[in-house]
Design an enzyme around this catalytic site. Structure first.
Site, PDB file in Angstrom:
ATOM      1  N   ASP A 231       4.753   3.166   3.970  1.00 23.80           N
ATOM      2  CA  ASP A 231       3.824   2.228   3.348  1.00 23.80           C
ATOM      3  C   ASP A 231       4.606   1.442   2.293  1.00 23.80           C
ATOM      4  O   ASP A 231       5.054   2.003   1.292  1.00 23.80           O
ATOM      5  CB  ASP A 231       2.671   3.005   2.702  1.00 23.80           C
ATOM      6  CG  ASP A 231       1.586   2.101   2.144  1.00 23.80           C
ATOM      7  OD1 ASP A 231       1.875   0.912   1.876  1.00 23.80           O
ATOM      8  OD2 ASP A 231       0.457   2.584   1.945  1.00 23.80           O
ATOM      9  N   HIS A 232       4.749   0.134   2.522  1.00 25.56           N
ATOM     10  CA  HIS A 232       5.579  -0.672   1.636  1.00 25.56           C
ATOM     11  C   HIS A 232       4.963  -0.834   0.250  1.00 25.56           C
ATOM     12  O   HIS A 232       5.616  -1.340  -0.664  1.00 25.56           O
ATOM     13  CB  HIS A 232       5.833  -2.050   2.264  1.00 25.56           C
ATOM     14  CG  HIS A 232       7.252  -2.519   2.140  1.00 25.56           C
ATOM     15  ND1 HIS A 232       7.955  -2.439   0.961  1.00 25.56           N
ATOM     16  CD2 HIS A 232       8.095  -3.066   3.051  1.00 25.56           C
ATOM     17  CE1 HIS A 232       9.171  -2.937   1.148  1.00 25.56           C
ATOM     18  NE2 HIS A 232       9.286  -3.308   2.408  1.00 25.56           N
ATOM     19  N   ARG A 233       3.721  -0.404   0.080  1.00 22.33           N
ATOM     20  CA  ARG A 233       3.111  -0.480  -1.249  1.00 22.33           C
ATOM     21  C   ARG A 233       3.631   0.620  -2.166  1.00 22.33           C
ATOM     22  O   ARG A 233       3.598   0.469  -3.394  1.00 22.33           O
ATOM     23  CB  ARG A 233       1.583  -0.371  -1.131  1.00 22.33           C
ATOM     24  CG  ARG A 233       0.928  -1.498  -0.369  1.00 22.33           C
ATOM     25  CD  ARG A 233      -0.548  -1.213  -0.142  1.00 22.33           C
ATOM     26  NE  ARG A 233      -0.752  -0.009   0.672  1.00 22.33           N
ATOM     27  CZ  ARG A 233      -1.948   0.481   0.986  1.00 22.33           C
ATOM     28  NH1 ARG A 233      -3.046  -0.136   0.553  1.00 22.33           N
ATOM     29  NH2 ARG A 233      -2.054   1.575   1.736  1.00 22.33           N
TER      30      ARG A 233
END
Length: 450
Positions: free
Chosen positions: A420-422
């Site tokens: 998850d790039h967040r």
């Protein structure tokens, strides 16, 4: 004098709203004891046996095998020898769930559900609380008529909570629809027809109500329709949600697994319980998560916060006859290779037998996906929502490899990390994957974290 008590499908927890009857364990006329399992049902999480809190003679069953019932719908009736109330049940319908009914409400049971004698039963409503003193019994009361389509108040008659969710997720206002089911009951086909017709949205005052046309039968040769329900339906919903909510990215690397395979062979020839390759990879994962805790987290979208976790509940993908499930090994970070091997074996066997409990299928913080067992080298898996990452492991095969400056045949595996790039950037994800690859290539690296 005997009293007939109605036993309803209990709340199965974990947000489950309905279950499919897989197998009846009793028939009409059977004598049942308190807490005796009477039916086996399949939910979106697992198959469970439902025990009855009353003891007596079964007088009726509601629903044939294969039928879906919402939580709160009648399952069967039992004639007990002495007067009793519903609150006098054992309270042990399902471990951790109990028999207490939720707040009073009325639920519809589908018309045409077959009873114990095989004859269709009429549409009925079941009260979730006993009637007030001085009122007629629920069975004698006439069901309240559904509100007129488009009316501002009152409940909207919908056949299933899943249909209501489908409408909510797609912005369909149910008050604009006049259902095609009995007494105006809104069916899934009605919502889907409204979506195709582009009638979703907020109703406008004075606007005519849209009546959804029944879905036409598919033409001959159009294919076979397979319902998305049970475990398969739950997986579909979860994967779709992951794709909608998680901005994922994937990085991968090839690693020389020759030394890891030799280490496993040495462990298994030294005596004692055999160590599985999956357990060694799990041990590598927990060590890597200790170094890169960003990947052992989830995003609280409402609070706009990343929540880092201090424990690793490791999920692993397991293929079964009913579809893909992800059992969870609790506190994997505190287990050694022998303990991990035993727990993987136990959960895999339970998954294949369909006996995993809802608690064994939920609460994971990171997932290990060994898709190499299917004979493939690589994959870009979908993250198991709401987790932040998944490590994928391809097959281990002999390949040409430069080892110590010379070309040699080595056991090579492709590793992939979908994240998850967040929760982190590529540098963190790359560092995690590189550490995993280093442990695979040189298992002695793990000694630093033991």
């Amino acid at each position: 004098m005997a009293q007939v008590l109605e036993f309803k499908l209990p709340d199965l927890g974990e947000g489950l709203t309905e279950a499919e009857i897989v197998r009846w364990l009793v028939k009409v006329g059977d004598v049942v004891a308190v807490d005796q399992p009477v039916v086996e049902v399949e939910t979106a999480k697992a198959m469970v046996e439902v025990p009855c809190p009353y003891g007596g003679v079964v007088t009726a069953r509601f629903g044939e095998e294969g039928a879906e019932l919402p939580v709160g719908a009648p399952l069967l009736t039992v004639a007990v020898g002495a007067p009793a109330t519903e609150s006098e049940g054992s309270g042990n319908v399902l471990v951790g769930y109990g028999t207490q009914a939720p707040a009073a409400r009325r639920r519809r049971v589908r018309a045409g559900a077959a009873g114990a004698d095989g004859k269709p039963q009429p549409l009925r409503t079941a009260a979730a609380a006993p009637p007030a003193r001085g009122t007629a019994p629920a069975a004698a009361q006439q069901p309240a008529p559904p509100p007129a389509p488009g009316s501002a108040g009152g409940p909207v008659p919908v056949i299933s909570p899943l249909v209501r969710k489908l409408a909510r997720d797609n912005g369909v206002d149910l008050r604009r629809l006049a259902g095609s089911g009995p007494d105006g009951l809104i069916l899934r086909a009605d919502v889907e027809s409204a979506l195709r017709a582009g009638t979703a949205g907020t109703p406008v005052a004075g606007e005519p109500v849209v009546r959804a046309a029944p879905t036409a039968a598919p033409p001959a040769g159009a294919g076979v329709r397979i319902p998305l329900k049970g475990v398969r339906g739950a997986v579909a919903d979860k994967l779709s949600r992951s794709r909608r909510e998680i901005p994922d990215a994937t990085c991968w690397v090839d690693a020389d697994a020759t030394e890891l395979m030799r280490a496993r062979t040495a462990m298994n020839t030294a005596g004692g319980p055999k160590i599985s390759l999956l357990a060694l990879l799990a041990r590598v994962c927990t060590a890597a998560l200790a170094r890169f805790p960003e990947l052992n987290s989830f995003v609280d979208t409402e609070a706009r916060e990343v929540v880092r976790l201090d424990h690793v509940h490791l999920g692993f993908a397991a293929q079964t006859e009913r579809g893909l499930v992800v059992p969870v090994v609790r506190d994997a970070h505190a287990r050694d290779a022998e303990s991990l091997t035993a727990e993987f074996a136990r959960l895999t066997e339970a998954a294949r037998a369909g006996t995993l409990t809802p608690g064994e299928l939920t609460g994971g913080t990171f997932t290990l996906n060994n898709y190499g067992v299917f004979g493939v080298d690589g994959s870009t898996p979908i993250i198991n929502h709401p987790e932040a990452a998944m490590l994928g492991v391809g097959r281990i095969v002999p390949k040409p490899w430069v080892h110590e400056g010379e070309l040699a045949v080595r056991q090579v595996v492709q590793l992939s990390l979908t994240f998850d790039h967040r929760v982190c950037d590529g540098g963190t994800a790359g560092g995690f994957l590189r550490y995993v690859a280093d442990c695979v290539e040189q298992p002695a690296v793990l000694l630093r974290t033991l």
